[in-house]
Design a protein around this motif. Sequence first.
Motif, mmCIF file in Angstrom:
data_model
loop_
_atom_site.group_PDB
_atom_site.id
_atom_site.type_symbol
_atom_site.label_atom_id
_atom_site.label_comp_id
_atom_site.label_asym_id
_atom_site.label_seq_id
_atom_site.Cartn_x
_atom_site.Cartn_y
_atom_site.Cartn_z
ATOM 1 N N PRO A 191 -2.316 8.386 12.045
ATOM 2 C CA PRO A 191 -2.037 9.146 10.766
ATOM 3 C C PRO A 191 -3.223 9.136 9.752
ATOM 4 C CG PRO A 191 -0.292 7.291 10.680
ATOM 5 C CD PRO A 191 -1.336 7.269 11.892
ATOM 6 N N VAL A 192 -4.164 8.496 10.076
ATOM 7 C CA VAL A 192 -5.324 8.329 9.269
ATOM 8 C C VAL A 192 -6.120 9.820 9.344
ATOM 9 C CG1 VAL A 192 -7.649 7.174 8.844
ATOM 10 C CG2 VAL A 192 -5.473 5.913 9.089
ATOM 11 N N SER B 117 1.042 -1.149 0.068
ATOM 12 C CA SER B 117 -0.108 -0.019 -0.050
ATOM 13 C C SER B 117 0.838 1.017 0.104
ATOM 14 C CB SER B 117 -0.940 -0.056 1.478
ATOM 15 O OG SER B 117 -1.381 1.314 1.383
ATOM 16 N N THR C 211 -0.102 3.749 1.760
ATOM 17 C CA THR C 211 -0.098 4.427 2.625
ATOM 18 C C THR C 211 0.514 3.604 3.640
ATOM 19 O OG1 THR C 211 -2.440 3.241 3.186
ATOM 20 C CG2 THR C 211 -2.345 5.417 2.269
ATOM 21 N N PRO C 212 1.425 4.052 4.606
ATOM 22 C CA PRO C 212 2.189 3.414 5.491
ATOM 23 C C PRO C 212 1.143 2.858 6.643
ATOM 24 C CG PRO C 212 3.251 5.382 5.193
ATOM 25 C CD PRO C 212 2.065 5.395 4.480
ATOM 26 N N PHE C 213 0.235 3.839 7.114
ATOM 27 C CA PHE C 213 -0.689 3.200 8.046
ATOM 28 C C PHE C 213 -1.372 2.059 7.852
ATOM 29 C CE2 PHE C 213 -4.127 5.119 5.861
ATOM 30 C CZ PHE C 213 -3.698 6.425 5.492
#
Lengths: 194, 161
Positions: free
Chosen positions: A150-151, A96, A98-100
Amino acid sequence: MLALALVPLIVAGFSPLLQWRQPLYILAGFAGIAAMGVMLIQPLLAVGALPGVGPGPGRRLHRAMGGILVLAVLLHIGGLWITSPPDVIDVLLFRSPTPFGIWGALAMWAVFGAAIWAMFRRRLRLRLWRWGHTGLVAVAVVATVLHVIPVDGTMEVVTKWALSAGVLSATALAIYRRRVWASVAWRWPGLSIR
Amino acid sequence: MTSDFTRRTAIALGGAAVLTPATGLIRPAAAAGLAPTPTMRGGSNNYRPGAPIVERIGGGGFWMTGTVRRAGDGAPLAGQRIQVWAHTTEGHERDERSHGATLTDANGEFRLEMPQIVPAFGQAHGHLAYDGGDFRTVFLRPLMDSPNDTTLAAHFVLEPA
Protein backbone atom coordinates in the motif's frame (compact mmCIF):
# COMPACT_ATOMS: atom_id res chain seq x y z
CA MET A 1 17.34 -14.37 -8.67
CA LEU A 2 19.88 -11.68 -7.89
CA ALA A 3 18.31 -9.63 -10.67
CA LEU A 4 14.93 -9.84 -8.97
CA ALA A 5 16.56 -8.57 -5.79
CA LEU A 6 18.47 -5.74 -7.45
CA VAL A 7 16.12 -4.50 -10.17
CA PRO A 8 13.54 -2.97 -7.79
CA LEU A 9 16.36 -1.12 -6.06
CA ILE A 10 17.71 0.25 -9.33
CA VAL A 11 14.29 1.14 -10.71
CA ALA A 12 13.44 2.99 -7.48
CA GLY A 13 16.40 5.18 -8.25
CA PHE A 14 14.34 6.72 -11.05
CA SER A 15 11.42 7.66 -8.83
CA PRO A 16 10.26 11.25 -9.28
CA LEU A 17 9.79 11.56 -5.53
CA LEU A 18 13.54 11.52 -4.91
CA GLN A 19 14.06 15.08 -6.16
CA TRP A 20 11.87 16.36 -3.31
CA ARG A 21 13.49 14.38 -0.52
CA GLN A 22 16.54 14.99 1.57
CA PRO A 23 19.40 12.45 1.48
CA LEU A 24 18.66 10.75 4.79
CA TYR A 25 15.02 10.15 3.86
CA ILE A 26 16.16 8.71 0.54
CA LEU A 27 18.68 6.48 2.29
CA ALA A 28 16.01 5.25 4.71
CA GLY A 29 13.79 4.29 1.81
CA PHE A 30 16.50 2.46 -0.05
CA ALA A 31 17.59 0.61 3.08
CA GLY A 32 14.06 -0.75 3.20
CA ILE A 33 14.13 -1.80 -0.43
CA ALA A 34 17.52 -3.44 0.07
CA ALA A 35 16.21 -5.26 3.14
CA MET A 36 13.42 -6.71 1.04
CA GLY A 37 15.96 -7.80 -1.57
CA VAL A 38 17.88 -9.61 1.16
CA MET A 39 14.63 -11.32 2.18
CA LEU A 40 14.47 -12.79 -1.31
CA ILE A 41 17.96 -14.29 -1.10
CA GLN A 42 17.91 -15.41 2.51
CA PRO A 43 15.59 -18.43 2.29
CA LEU A 44 17.38 -19.66 -0.83
CA LEU A 45 20.74 -19.46 0.93
CA ALA A 46 19.38 -21.38 3.90
CA VAL A 47 18.48 -24.41 1.78
CA GLY A 48 21.25 -24.13 -0.81
CA ALA A 49 18.80 -23.25 -3.58
CA LEU A 50 20.67 -20.26 -4.91
CA PRO A 51 22.37 -21.27 -8.17
CA GLY A 52 26.11 -21.55 -7.67
CA VAL A 53 25.98 -21.54 -3.87
CA GLY A 54 26.03 -24.91 -2.15
CA PRO A 55 24.34 -25.67 1.19
CA GLY A 56 27.48 -25.25 3.28
CA PRO A 57 28.61 -21.83 2.08
CA GLY A 58 24.93 -20.98 1.69
CA ARG A 59 24.27 -21.32 5.38
CA ARG A 60 27.31 -19.29 6.35
CA LEU A 61 26.23 -16.60 3.95
CA HIS A 62 22.70 -16.86 5.35
CA ARG A 63 23.98 -15.99 8.83
CA ALA A 64 25.96 -13.03 7.51
CA MET A 65 23.07 -11.79 5.42
CA GLY A 66 20.80 -12.12 8.43
CA GLY A 67 22.96 -9.60 10.22
CA ILE A 68 22.87 -7.34 7.18
CA LEU A 69 19.08 -7.63 7.11
CA VAL A 70 18.85 -6.46 10.72
CA LEU A 71 21.15 -3.54 9.94
CA ALA A 72 19.12 -2.58 6.88
CA VAL A 73 15.92 -2.61 8.91
CA LEU A 74 17.57 -0.45 11.60
CA LEU A 75 18.80 1.98 8.97
CA HIS A 76 15.32 2.13 7.40
CA ILE A 77 13.61 2.93 10.69
CA GLY A 78 16.38 5.13 12.02
CA GLY A 79 16.45 7.26 8.88
CA LEU A 80 12.67 7.62 8.96
CA TRP A 81 12.83 8.55 12.63
CA ILE A 82 15.26 11.39 12.03
CA THR A 83 13.20 12.57 9.04
CA SER A 84 9.97 12.71 11.05
CA PRO A 85 10.10 11.50 14.65
CA PRO A 86 6.37 11.80 15.40
CA ASP A 87 5.39 9.64 12.43
CA VAL A 88 7.75 6.83 13.48
CA ILE A 89 6.71 7.06 17.12
CA ASP A 90 3.11 6.63 16.01
CA VAL A 91 4.04 3.46 14.15
CA LEU A 92 6.09 1.97 16.98
CA LEU A 93 3.26 2.64 19.43
CA PHE A 94 0.79 1.01 17.03
CA ARG A 95 -1.28 4.18 16.72
CA SER A 96 -0.32 5.21 13.21
CA PRO A 97 -3.05 6.46 10.87
CA THR A 98 -1.42 4.35 8.17
CA PRO A 99 -2.27 0.63 8.49
CA PHE A 100 0.78 -0.34 6.48
CA GLY A 101 2.93 1.23 9.18
CA ILE A 102 1.59 -1.30 11.65
CA TRP A 103 2.54 -4.15 9.32
CA GLY A 104 6.00 -2.65 9.11
CA ALA A 105 6.34 -2.61 12.88
CA LEU A 106 5.23 -6.24 13.03
CA ALA A 107 7.74 -7.20 10.34
CA MET A 108 10.48 -5.38 12.26
CA TRP A 109 9.83 -7.26 15.49
CA ALA A 110 9.62 -10.56 13.62
CA VAL A 111 13.00 -9.88 11.96
CA PHE A 112 14.58 -8.98 15.30
CA GLY A 113 12.99 -12.03 16.91
CA ALA A 114 14.26 -14.35 14.18
CA ALA A 115 17.77 -12.92 14.53
CA ILE A 116 17.77 -13.26 18.32
CA TRP A 117 16.43 -16.81 17.99
CA ALA A 118 19.33 -17.55 15.66
CA MET A 119 21.77 -16.44 18.33
CA PHE A 120 20.50 -19.27 20.53
CA ARG A 121 20.42 -21.89 17.79
CA ARG A 122 22.98 -24.22 19.34
CA ARG A 123 21.23 -24.24 22.69
CA LEU A 124 17.81 -25.11 21.34
CA ARG A 125 16.46 -28.48 20.42
CA LEU A 126 16.08 -28.86 16.68
CA ARG A 127 12.29 -28.72 16.67
CA LEU A 128 12.12 -25.61 18.83
CA TRP A 129 14.82 -23.88 16.81
CA ARG A 130 13.28 -24.70 13.46
CA TRP A 131 9.68 -23.89 14.26
CA GLY A 132 10.65 -20.69 16.04
CA HIS A 133 12.92 -19.33 13.35
CA THR A 134 10.69 -20.43 10.49
CA GLY A 135 7.58 -19.05 12.15
CA LEU A 136 9.19 -15.68 12.80
CA VAL A 137 10.64 -15.30 9.30
CA ALA A 138 7.31 -16.31 7.78
CA VAL A 139 5.59 -13.57 9.79
CA ALA A 140 8.34 -11.14 8.80
CA VAL A 141 7.94 -11.89 5.09
CA VAL A 142 4.14 -11.73 5.03
CA ALA A 143 4.08 -8.56 7.13
CA THR A 144 6.74 -7.00 4.88
CA VAL A 145 4.64 -7.64 1.77
CA LEU A 146 1.54 -6.20 3.48
CA HIS A 147 3.71 -3.24 4.48
CA VAL A 148 5.16 -2.36 1.07
CA ILE A 149 2.18 -2.92 -1.22
CA PRO A 150 0.00 0.00 0.00
CA VAL A 151 2.94 2.40 0.34
CA ASP A 152 2.94 5.21 -2.21
CA GLY A 153 6.66 5.78 -2.33
CA THR A 154 9.84 5.41 -4.30
CA MET A 155 9.38 1.76 -5.27
CA GLU A 156 7.97 1.29 -8.75
CA VAL A 157 4.73 -0.67 -8.71
CA VAL A 158 5.43 -3.59 -11.06
CA THR A 159 8.85 -4.39 -9.60
CA LYS A 160 7.38 -4.05 -6.12
CA TRP A 161 4.73 -6.67 -6.85
CA ALA A 162 7.33 -8.91 -8.50
CA LEU A 163 9.64 -8.71 -5.50
CA SER A 164 6.72 -9.32 -3.15
CA ALA A 165 5.73 -12.45 -5.05
CA GLY A 166 9.39 -13.42 -5.06
CA VAL A 167 9.95 -13.20 -1.31
CA LEU A 168 6.75 -15.12 -0.60
CA SER A 169 7.69 -17.85 -3.08
CA ALA A 170 11.29 -18.11 -1.88
CA THR A 171 10.20 -18.44 1.74
CA ALA A 172 7.57 -21.03 0.86
CA LEU A 173 10.15 -22.94 -1.20
CA ALA A 174 12.63 -23.04 1.66
CA ILE A 175 10.01 -24.23 4.12
CA TYR A 176 8.97 -26.95 1.69
CA ARG A 177 12.54 -28.05 0.92
CA ARG A 178 13.49 -28.20 4.56
CA ARG A 179 10.26 -30.02 5.46
CA VAL A 180 10.02 -27.85 8.55
CA TRP A 181 6.67 -29.30 9.50
CA ALA A 182 8.32 -32.71 9.77
CA SER A 183 10.79 -31.56 12.41
CA VAL A 184 9.74 -34.05 15.03
CA ALA A 185 13.11 -35.59 15.90
CA TRP A 186 11.94 -36.71 19.30
CA ARG A 187 9.46 -39.08 17.69
CA TRP A 188 11.99 -40.78 15.44
CA PRO A 189 15.28 -40.69 17.34
CA GLY A 190 17.21 -42.33 14.54
CA LEU A 191 16.10 -39.86 11.89
CA SER A 192 18.74 -37.50 10.63
CA ILE A 193 17.43 -34.21 9.32
CA ARG A 194 19.69 -32.23 7.06
CA MET B 1 -72.12 -6.30 32.39
CA THR B 2 -69.59 -5.30 35.03
CA SER B 3 -66.69 -3.05 33.96
CA ASP B 4 -63.39 -4.74 32.97
CA PHE B 5 -61.52 -1.77 34.38
CA THR B 6 -60.38 -3.27 37.66
CA ARG B 7 -57.93 -1.98 40.29
CA ARG B 8 -55.38 -4.36 38.82
CA THR B 9 -55.80 -2.67 35.48
CA ALA B 10 -55.42 0.74 37.07
CA ILE B 11 -52.19 -0.23 38.81
CA ALA B 12 -50.76 -1.80 35.65
CA LEU B 13 -51.72 1.24 33.60
CA GLY B 14 -50.33 3.66 36.15
CA GLY B 15 -47.11 1.73 36.54
CA ALA B 16 -46.57 1.61 32.80
CA ALA B 17 -47.22 5.33 32.49
CA VAL B 18 -44.55 6.04 35.10
CA LEU B 19 -41.96 3.49 33.94
CA THR B 20 -42.06 4.13 30.20
CA PRO B 21 -40.74 7.71 30.24
CA ALA B 22 -38.31 6.70 33.01
CA THR B 23 -36.49 4.37 30.63
CA GLY B 24 -35.32 7.41 28.68
CA LEU B 25 -36.35 5.90 25.39
CA ILE B 26 -38.97 8.58 24.92
CA ARG B 27 -37.50 12.04 24.44
CA PRO B 28 -38.92 15.28 23.20
CA ALA B 29 -37.98 15.99 19.58
CA ALA B 30 -34.78 18.08 19.23
CA ALA B 31 -32.79 19.17 16.16
CA ALA B 32 -29.59 17.08 15.85
CA GLY B 33 -26.71 19.54 16.20
CA LEU B 34 -23.66 19.51 13.95
CA ALA B 35 -21.04 17.40 15.71
CA PRO B 36 -17.52 18.79 16.21
CA THR B 37 -14.72 17.38 14.06
CA PRO B 38 -12.44 15.12 16.10
CA THR B 39 -8.68 15.52 15.77
CA MET B 40 -7.36 12.97 13.27
CA ARG B 41 -4.61 10.55 14.23
CA GLY B 42 -1.22 11.87 13.29
CA GLY B 43 -2.75 15.24 12.50
CA SER B 44 -0.44 17.18 14.78
CA ASN B 45 2.76 15.53 13.50
CA ASN B 46 5.40 18.14 12.62
CA TYR B 47 3.15 20.94 13.87
CA ARG B 48 4.91 24.25 14.44
CA PRO B 49 2.76 26.70 16.41
CA GLY B 50 2.56 30.26 15.21
CA ALA B 51 3.24 29.91 11.49
CA PRO B 52 2.83 33.34 9.86
CA ILE B 53 -0.29 34.25 7.93
CA VAL B 54 0.76 34.31 4.28
CA GLU B 55 -0.74 35.05 0.90
CA ARG B 56 0.82 31.87 -0.44
CA ILE B 57 3.23 29.22 0.86
CA GLY B 58 6.31 29.04 -1.33
CA GLY B 59 5.82 29.03 -5.08
CA GLY B 60 2.23 27.82 -5.06
CA GLY B 61 0.52 25.51 -7.56
CA PHE B 62 -1.69 23.56 -5.14
CA TRP B 63 -4.80 24.75 -3.33
CA MET B 64 -5.72 23.73 0.19
CA THR B 65 -9.35 24.67 0.76
CA GLY B 66 -12.07 24.14 3.31
CA THR B 67 -14.65 25.54 5.65
CA VAL B 68 -14.83 26.35 9.35
CA ARG B 69 -18.17 26.12 11.08
CA ARG B 70 -19.48 26.15 14.60
CA ALA B 71 -20.68 22.92 16.23
CA GLY B 72 -24.37 22.75 16.96
CA ASP B 73 -25.93 25.27 14.62
CA GLY B 74 -23.26 24.94 11.90
CA ALA B 75 -22.84 28.70 11.58
CA PRO B 76 -19.84 29.68 9.41
CA LEU B 77 -17.00 31.22 11.39
CA ALA B 78 -15.21 34.15 9.80
CA GLY B 79 -11.73 35.37 10.59
CA GLN B 80 -10.53 32.06 12.02
CA ARG B 81 -6.86 31.18 11.70
CA ILE B 82 -6.10 27.90 9.95
CA GLN B 83 -2.54 26.62 9.68
CA VAL B 84 -1.46 24.34 6.87
CA TRP B 85 1.64 22.23 6.22
CA ALA B 86 2.66 19.20 4.17
CA HIS B 87 5.54 17.47 2.41
CA THR B 88 5.72 19.30 -0.89
CA THR B 89 7.94 19.75 -3.91
CA GLU B 90 9.60 22.55 -1.95
CA GLY B 91 10.26 21.02 1.44
CA HIS B 92 9.70 18.50 4.17
CA GLU B 93 6.92 18.84 6.77
CA ARG B 94 9.42 19.78 9.45
CA ASP B 95 10.81 22.73 7.43
CA GLU B 96 9.63 26.11 8.61
CA ARG B 97 9.02 27.22 5.03
CA SER B 98 6.49 24.45 4.60
CA HIS B 99 4.17 25.99 7.18
CA GLY B 100 1.75 28.84 6.63
CA ALA B 101 -1.56 30.13 7.88
CA THR B 102 -4.61 31.89 6.51
CA LEU B 103 -7.89 33.33 7.77
CA THR B 104 -11.40 32.28 6.86
CA ASP B 105 -13.48 34.78 4.90
CA ALA B 106 -16.94 36.08 5.76
CA ASN B 107 -18.49 32.78 4.60
CA GLY B 108 -16.23 30.74 6.87
CA GLU B 109 -14.25 29.47 3.88
CA PHE B 110 -10.50 29.44 3.37
CA ARG B 111 -8.20 28.90 0.42
CA LEU B 112 -4.44 28.80 0.71
CA GLU B 113 -2.10 28.28 -2.21
CA MET B 114 0.95 26.14 -1.49
CA PRO B 115 3.49 24.02 -3.38
CA GLN B 116 2.30 20.70 -4.84
CA ILE B 117 1.90 18.07 -2.11
CA VAL B 118 3.81 14.86 -2.81
CA PRO B 119 3.50 11.51 -1.02
CA ALA B 120 5.46 11.20 2.19
CA PHE B 121 5.56 8.26 4.58
CA GLY B 122 3.53 6.29 2.09
CA GLN B 123 0.58 8.61 1.51
CA ALA B 124 -0.14 11.90 -0.26
CA HIS B 125 -1.64 13.89 2.57
CA GLY B 126 -1.83 17.32 4.13
CA HIS B 127 -2.00 18.69 7.65
CA LEU B 128 -4.28 21.44 8.90
CA ALA B 129 -4.73 22.92 12.34
CA TYR B 130 -7.15 25.25 14.01
CA ASP B 131 -5.31 26.64 17.00
CA GLY B 132 -6.91 30.04 17.42
CA GLY B 133 -7.89 29.52 21.04
CA ASP B 134 -11.57 30.55 20.96
CA PHE B 135 -12.49 27.00 20.10
CA ARG B 136 -10.99 23.62 20.92
CA THR B 137 -7.82 22.91 18.94
CA VAL B 138 -8.35 20.47 16.08
CA PHE B 139 -5.75 18.80 13.84
CA LEU B 140 -6.69 17.25 10.51
CA ARG B 141 -4.69 14.93 8.27
CA PRO B 142 -6.74 14.49 5.09
CA LEU B 143 -5.61 12.09 2.37
CA MET B 144 -5.49 13.05 -1.26
CA ASP B 145 -7.53 10.78 -3.55
CA SER B 146 -4.65 10.75 -5.99
CA PRO B 147 -1.08 12.06 -5.78
CA ASN B 148 -1.81 13.91 -9.02
CA ASP B 149 -4.56 16.04 -7.48
CA THR B 150 -3.87 19.75 -7.35
CA THR B 151 -6.32 20.55 -4.59
CA LEU B 152 -7.41 19.14 -1.24
CA ALA B 153 -10.36 20.11 0.93
CA ALA B 154 -10.76 19.76 4.69
CA HIS B 155 -13.62 20.95 6.84
CA PHE B 156 -13.62 22.00 10.48
CA VAL B 157 -16.56 21.98 12.86
CA LEU B 158 -15.38 23.62 16.06
CA GLU B 159 -16.70 23.51 19.59
CA PRO B 160 -16.01 26.27 22.14
CA ALA B 161 -12.82 25.88 24.14
